[in-house]
Motif scaffolding. Sequence first.
Motif, PDB file in Angstrom:
ATOM      1  N   MET A 134      23.000  30.990  49.275  1.00  0.00           N
ATOM      2  CA  MET A 134      22.724  32.326  49.800  1.00  0.00           C
ATOM      3  C   MET A 134      21.227  32.604  49.738  1.00  0.00           C
ATOM      4  SD  MET A 134      24.176  34.646  46.661  1.00  0.00           S
ATOM      5  CE  MET A 134      23.754  34.243  44.978  1.00  0.00           C
ATOM      6  N   SER A 135      20.785  33.505  50.629  1.00  0.00           N
ATOM      7  CA  SER A 135      19.363  33.847  50.684  1.00  0.00           C
ATOM      8  C   SER A 135      19.070  35.196  50.053  1.00  0.00           C
ATOM      9  CB  SER A 135      18.883  33.864  52.140  1.00  0.00           C
ATOM     10  OG  SER A 135      19.591  34.859  52.881  1.00  0.00           O
ATOM     11  N   ALA A 136      20.037  36.115  50.107  1.00  0.00           N
ATOM     12  CA  ALA A 136      19.818  37.468  49.592  1.00  0.00           C
ATOM     13  C   ALA A 136      21.157  38.092  49.252  1.00  0.00           C
ATOM     14  CB  ALA A 136      19.081  38.321  50.620  1.00  0.00           C
ATOM     15  N   VAL A 137      21.119  39.151  48.438  1.00  0.00           N
ATOM     16  CA  VAL A 137      22.327  39.878  48.053  1.00  0.00           C
ATOM     17  C   VAL A 137      22.136  41.368  48.294  1.00  0.00           C
ATOM     18  CG1 VAL A 137      23.294  38.282  46.369  1.00  0.00           C
ATOM     19  CG2 VAL A 137      21.480  39.846  45.677  1.00  0.00           C
ATOM     20  N   SER A 138      23.237  42.008  48.662  1.00  0.00           N
ATOM     21  CA  SER A 138      23.269  43.466  48.775  1.00  0.00           C
ATOM     22  C   SER A 138      23.777  44.009  47.451  1.00  0.00           C
ATOM     23  CB  SER A 138      24.182  43.888  49.921  1.00  0.00           C
ATOM     24  OG  SER A 138      24.385  45.287  49.904  1.00  0.00           O
ATOM     25  N   LEU A 139      23.013  44.925  46.847  1.00  0.00           N
ATOM     26  CA  LEU A 139      23.289  45.380  45.486  1.00  0.00           C
ATOM     27  C   LEU A 139      23.382  46.893  45.405  1.00  0.00           C
ATOM     28  CD1 LEU A 139      20.541  43.241  43.686  1.00  0.00           C
ATOM     29  CD2 LEU A 139      22.961  42.632  43.955  1.00  0.00           C
ATOM     30  N   ASP A 140      24.170  47.363  44.439  1.00  0.00           N
ATOM     31  CA  ASP A 140      24.070  48.727  43.931  1.00  0.00           C
ATOM     32  C   ASP A 140      23.468  48.630  42.540  1.00  0.00           C
ATOM     33  OD1 ASP A 140      25.176  50.049  46.120  1.00  0.00           O
ATOM     34  OD2 ASP A 140      27.210  49.705  45.413  1.00  0.00           O
ATOM     35  N   ILE A 141      22.460  49.455  42.246  1.00  0.00           N
ATOM     36  CA  ILE A 141      21.727  49.385  40.993  1.00  0.00           C
ATOM     37  C   ILE A 141      21.831  50.731  40.296  1.00  0.00           C
ATOM     38  CG2 ILE A 141      19.498  48.845  39.932  1.00  0.00           C
ATOM     39  CD1 ILE A 141      18.813  47.878  42.937  1.00  0.00           C
ATOM     40  N   SER A 142      22.146  50.723  39.022  1.00  0.00           N
ATOM     41  CA  SER A 142      22.159  51.950  38.218  1.00  0.00           C
ATOM     42  C   SER A 142      21.237  51.759  37.016  1.00  0.00           C
ATOM     43  CB  SER A 142      23.571  52.278  37.727  1.00  0.00           C
ATOM     44  OG  SER A 142      24.426  52.594  38.809  1.00  0.00           O
ATOM     45  N   ALA A 143      20.381  52.749  36.776  1.00  0.00           N
ATOM     46  CA  ALA A 143      19.507  52.774  35.601  1.00  0.00           C
ATOM     47  C   ALA A 143      20.031  53.859  34.671  1.00  0.00           C
ATOM     48  CB  ALA A 143      18.069  53.054  36.008  1.00  0.00           C
ATOM     49  N   VAL A 144      20.474  53.473  33.469  1.00  0.00           N
ATOM     50  CA  VAL A 144      21.085  54.426  32.548  1.00  0.00           C
ATOM     51  C   VAL A 144      20.438  54.294  31.163  1.00  0.00           C
ATOM     52  CG1 VAL A 144      23.267  54.386  33.803  1.00  0.00           C
ATOM     53  CG2 VAL A 144      22.932  52.831  31.894  1.00  0.00           C
ATOM     54  N   ASN A 145      20.544  55.348  30.387  1.00  0.00           N
ATOM     55  CA  ASN A 145      20.015  55.382  29.011  1.00  0.00           C
ATOM     56  C   ASN A 145      18.517  55.089  28.974  1.00  0.00           C
ATOM     57  OD1 ASN A 145      22.679  55.794  28.076  1.00  0.00           O
ATOM     58  ND2 ASN A 145      23.038  53.580  28.030  1.00  0.00           N
ATOM     59  N   ALA A 146      17.776  55.580  29.949  1.00  0.00           N
ATOM     60  CA  ALA A 146      16.330  55.342  29.998  1.00  0.00           C
ATOM     61  C   ALA A 146      15.620  56.148  28.917  1.00  0.00           C
ATOM     62  CB  ALA A 146      15.777  55.711  31.371  1.00  0.00           C
ATOM     63  N   THR A 147      14.536  55.596  28.388  1.00  0.00           N
ATOM     64  CA  THR A 147      13.736  56.300  27.383  1.00  0.00           C
ATOM     65  C   THR A 147      12.403  56.785  27.920  1.00  0.00           C
ATOM     66  OG1 THR A 147      12.739  54.220  26.626  1.00  0.00           O
ATOM     67  CG2 THR A 147      14.763  54.943  25.524  1.00  0.00           C
ATOM     68  N   SER A 148      11.990  56.314  29.087  1.00  0.00           N
ATOM     69  CA  SER A 148      10.695  56.693  29.649  1.00  0.00           C
ATOM     70  C   SER A 148      10.798  58.000  30.419  1.00  0.00           C
ATOM     71  CB  SER A 148      10.177  55.599  30.585  1.00  0.00           C
ATOM     72  OG  SER A 148       9.003  56.022  31.256  1.00  0.00           O
ATOM     73  N   SER A 149       9.719  58.777  30.392  1.00  0.00           N
ATOM     74  CA  SER A 149       9.675  60.009  31.171  1.00  0.00           C
ATOM     75  C   SER A 149       9.446  59.752  32.640  1.00  0.00           C
ATOM     76  CB  SER A 149       8.562  60.931  30.640  1.00  0.00           C
ATOM     77  OG  SER A 149       7.310  60.284  30.716  1.00  0.00           O
ATOM     78  N   GLY A 150       9.163  58.525  33.014  1.00  0.00           N
ATOM     79  CA  GLY A 150       8.996  58.163  34.417  1.00  0.00           C
ATOM     80  C   GLY A 150       8.790  56.670  34.543  1.00  0.00           C
ATOM     81  N   SER A 151       9.738  55.953  35.140  1.00  0.00           N
ATOM     82  CA  SER A 151       9.631  54.513  35.265  1.00  0.00           C
ATOM     83  C   SER A 151      10.247  54.071  36.584  1.00  0.00           C
ATOM     84  CB  SER A 151      10.326  53.816  34.085  1.00  0.00           C
ATOM     85  OG  SER A 151      10.117  52.410  34.122  1.00  0.00           O
ATOM     86  N   TYR A 152      10.188  52.770  36.854  1.00  0.00           N
ATOM     87  CA  TYR A 152      10.783  52.225  38.070  1.00  0.00           C
ATOM     88  C   TYR A 152      11.137  50.767  37.825  1.00  0.00           C
ATOM     89  CZ  TYR A 152       6.185  50.101  38.816  1.00  0.00           C
ATOM     90  OH  TYR A 152       5.036  49.381  38.653  1.00  0.00           O
ATOM     91  N   LEU A 153      12.005  50.226  38.674  1.00  0.00           N
ATOM     92  CA  LEU A 153      12.391  48.820  38.631  1.00  0.00           C
ATOM     93  C   LEU A 153      11.900  48.113  39.881  1.00  0.00           C
ATOM     94  CD1 LEU A 153      16.143  48.931  37.491  1.00  0.00           C
ATOM     95  CD2 LEU A 153      14.114  48.641  36.053  1.00  0.00           C
ATOM     96  N   GLU A 154      11.520  46.848  39.715  1.00  0.00           N
ATOM     97  CA  GLU A 154      11.267  45.951  40.833  1.00  0.00           C
ATOM     98  C   GLU A 154      12.257  44.791  40.745  1.00  0.00           C
ATOM     99  OE1 GLU A 154       7.091  45.089  42.083  1.00  0.00           O
ATOM    100  OE2 GLU A 154       6.595  46.030  40.171  1.00  0.00           O
ATOM    101  N   MET A 155      12.640  44.234  41.907  1.00  0.00           N
ATOM    102  CA  MET A 155      13.534  43.077  41.959  1.00  0.00           C
ATOM    103  C   MET A 155      12.996  42.078  42.972  1.00  0.00           C
ATOM    104  SD  MET A 155      17.402  44.625  41.761  1.00  0.00           S
ATOM    105  CE  MET A 155      18.055  45.261  40.230  1.00  0.00           C
ATOM    106  N   TRP A 156      13.076  40.799  42.626  1.00  0.00           N
ATOM    107  CA  TRP A 156      12.592  39.757  43.538  1.00  0.00           C
ATOM    108  C   TRP A 156      13.266  38.434  43.180  1.00  0.00           C
ATOM    109  CZ3 TRP A 156      10.261  41.452  39.224  1.00  0.00           C
ATOM    110  CH2 TRP A 156       9.752  40.520  38.320  1.00  0.00           C
ATOM    111  N   ALA A 157      13.084  37.434  44.042  1.00  0.00           N
ATOM    112  CA  ALA A 157      13.712  36.135  43.840  1.00  0.00           C
ATOM    113  C   ALA A 157      13.172  35.478  42.575  1.00  0.00           C
ATOM    114  CB  ALA A 157      13.458  35.236  45.053  1.00  0.00           C
TER     115      ALA A 157
END
Length: 628
Positions: A1-24
């Motif tokens: 496979m070359s790529a996937v379709s995802l649902d992403i949930s961020a829970v129990n975060a401790t930062s007042s402002g953050s983000y996620l990156e995703m890559w191969a």
Amino acid sequence: MSAVSLDISAVNATSSGSYLEMWADGTTKPYPGSVINFSSGADTSNSAIAAVGSDGKISVYNSSGTVDVIVSVNGYFTSAAGATSPGGYVPVDASRIVDTRDGTGAPQAKIAPGGTLNVQVDGVDGVTDEASFYANITVPSPGSAGTLYAYATGAATGQPVVNYKSVTTSQGAVIPVGTGGQITLKNGSSTQSVNVILDVYGYFTEAPSGGGVFTAIQDRLLDTRTSTAVAAHSTVSVAVGGNDGIPTTFAAAVLNLTATSQETSGYLQVWGTGPTNPPGVSVDNFQAATTTADQVIVQPGTQGAVSIYNDSAGTIQLIVDLQGWFSSDQDPATPDPTDTAPDPTASDPGPKPSGAVAASPGPMVGDTSTPTSSSTPTATGAATVAGTFTNAAGTPQQNLSVSVTAIDGAPDDGSEAQEPVVGTTTTGTDGTWSLTLPDPLPSTLQALADANGGVLNLAATAGGSASDGTFLIGTDFLSAGVAHGSASTAASAEVRADTTAHTTPMHADTVTTDVDNAPTDAQVALSAAQRVANDPGNVTEDNTDLPTWQSATGGISTMSADTVNGTDYSSATATPTLASCVTSAQTLHTKIVYTTVGEAHAYYDSSSTSTSGRTPHVAAGPATPTTG
């Protein structure tokens, strides 16, 4: 496979402002780019299509704090170029197929706690022979946080698709279609009923041929924080075709839209650039002063561009990240091998054409300079600010009330507003004062700090009266690093490390009598400020030799900020006033006079505040004077 379709949930975060990156996995992390933005106190979800490494894995990066990540797979794309396996994408004209608020496509009723709603998808608004379809799901004004499931009718419930907040929440999703061409929506809350809106943008084919082939590409196409904010009720056009080897004619672009620094609540609309009007659908519903992200798969318009409309009464900053594109009806993908992702070590990988708005890659939302190993933040606990107030001669001023306000709270449009008060304290016998900020901060102050990398810009003001009643005032501008512990940022750590307290002299707060009118051109030409400006050797614009006060008459030796009506207040002692505002009035001067004092302060990419002119504590007639 070359790529996937995802649902992403961020829970129990401790930062007042953050983000996620995703890559191969196994490849260089692209810069910049993000798939979801989140903060502590609210579980957040989004969708993404991510490239997969040769080892079958994806890498996930969290910018700050700690967070639990839930990744659910909707499906995958084959790696063979031009493959005709099931899963080709077919865009349709965006339309609203469900709105339980008015009975569109479903009964006009909320979904009960734990209840389900079956929705007919096959044969609706151009969707046919589908295995799954792409839609934007909105939960309007639920009242409290919860979850929403979306799955093929007749199949297992699976993981929640949307983690909605207490306010209107929207998210793109790939949803498989089940028995009878239907999907099932389930309300995960056990306490509240919710409305649901479903806007369809396209579908994935079930047949072994048909639909467009997907090519995964990560790139930032637009970041208005480096150019111009998107005005209220206005549109920007973003060029997708022509970038990254993408032709100007293709089926659809997979984009992650991030809205931040919003002045009011609202939402976005997105469609192919051209003569058509915005569709009656929405994405990325947002609140004021928040950062939200929403994935959308959109059919392009003229020259492969898409239009994005800010449907709110205030400006917003908009970031558009490309995740990939679908070719037109199985046309083979033709990526340009010479057009690579931005070099993560480059300070500016270069602008991308974006129609009406010039854009160049910049730091990600919530991003601050990544601390090096020698500057990793370790501070904990509430931030403390301090300083010393003296008179102009350097004598400490004691028992004076010090008010600390957040200067970033000044409106960006220049209108007047009361700056948020952080706290008050009193000077000691040696003129010193200190204030420990609330921890946690009130939400209004936390929003200001979050927008400035965990740093709160402050003004500490002390005032009192000389023996003859003349008001003396001093203002110290300073910053507090309020982010700490697991939420630490490099900016906050740097401010905490700079522990040098300022000593601030107090001056008479009134007009002078030696300037009756605006200065003449000859007087301006003789001013010390003009001499510094005209000095060809002053290439660094060093203003350290400027006096703190300048009269239009007399030489530098007679210039004094503390001489008023012939009285020198430099050694005057400021005594506390009996009330927070002076309760008696005395006319000091009645002429229109010229006096200008200008000062501006900014920290990192914060808003700045500017004060111009001295505010006299005087009023006409018996009116009570106000403090400025």
